[in-house]
Design an enzyme around this catalytic site. Structure first.
Site: not given
Length: 294
Positions: A21-24
């Site tokens: 999910a970090y930065g998709v």
């Protein structure tokens, strides 16, 4: 990012934690490019997480079998590796039977795509249920927990830390600097610094920017000054002084930040010294509950 990770491993660091999910997916991609460029995959304990939406479809998020099996393949591709050392559920998913989630994770371990599984942002009763179910069915149990923990949020001391200590669960806590609050860069009645976590993310602001927290931070900064250490170093040392914490997780935006924070590992606080450092009361927190919140 490459320079920060290079410095980290030069200082003896071996554990890198990220999430899809970090930065998709962007953060996993950066880590993957770095691992390929440095050819040091075997020297790194690589951890990532699954849960948050990676698209707009009904199966693009959560802890269903469908999403987990899709997500791990995408993470392996971005990380440019054939195995993830520690695959963690990012938070609890009340819409999916936990038996389905544990079954999918166990399959990944048996297939050799994941070595170990862990969890983040869960309550003690949820973790205990998962441990009991996995062991009763000879499935891969959670070996680690990644909770929020710092001098402004000690909620895990009530039940989670005792449980992890009893069960031999590794604890890699995040947010040791309380979103930057414990560095002293946020002042009462002053504008939030541009680009800071509290300015960029409303849930960080709701979690930490309270009168109670600001009062504690004032005393915390005085204690750091008295010891001639930076607030970030003292914040890290405070977390490390809890014997049930395996390792705090640092998030650095520059070489200077990581250099400063890592010096905190050289500060060894006794239980008495730790108790004398300003912090919220044991098993309490300020602001938003991180498990129920975002």
């Amino acid at each position: 990012s490459f320079a920060i990770m290079d410095y980290f491993v030069e200082q003896g660091g071996t554990f890198l934690d990220t999430a899809d999910a970090y930065g998709v997916g962007a953060t996993e991609s950066v880590v993957g490019r770095w691992l390929k460029a440095r050819r040091n995959r075997d020297n790194i304990v690589l951890a990532t997480k699954v849960f948050h939406p990676m698209g707009s479809g009904p199966n693009d998020g959560g802890l269903s079998r469908t999403h987990i099996l899709r997500a791990v393949e995408a993470s392996l591709l971005r990380l440019q590796t054939d195995v993830i050392d520690l695959y963690q559920v990012h938070r609890w998913d009340p819409t999916v039977p936990i038996e389905e989630t544990i079954g999918a994770l166990d399959d990944l371990v048996r297939q050799g795509k994941v070595r170990y599984v862990g969890c983040s942002n869960v309550r003690a009763y949820q973790l205990q249920y998962c441990l009991d179910y996995a062991r009763a069915h000879a499935m891969a149990p959670f070996v680690s927990l990644q909770p929020l923990y710092n001098a402004l949020n000690r909620l895990i001391e009530a039940e989670l830390l005792p449980l992890c200590g009893e069960q031999g669960i590794g604890v890699m806590s995040y947010n040791p600097l309380a979103g930057g609050m414990l560095t002293g860069k946020y002042r009462r009645n002053e504008p939030l610094p541009r680009g800071s976590r509290l300015e960029a993310f409303s849930f960080y602001h709701d979690r930490y920017y309270t009168d109670q927290a600001l009062e504690i931070v004032g005393g915390f900064l005085q204690e750091a000054s008295r010891r001639s250490v930076s607030p970030a170093q003292l914040a890290l040392a405070w977390v490390l002084a809890e014997p049930r914490i395996s390792s705090p997780i640092l998030g650095a935006r520059s070489i200077d930040q990581i250099k400063d924070s890592l010096k905190g590992a050289e500060i060894h606080l006794t239980a008495e010294e730790r108790a004398g450092i300003p912090a919220v009361q044991a098993a309490h927190w300020v602001g938003e509950d991180p498990v129920d919140g975002k």
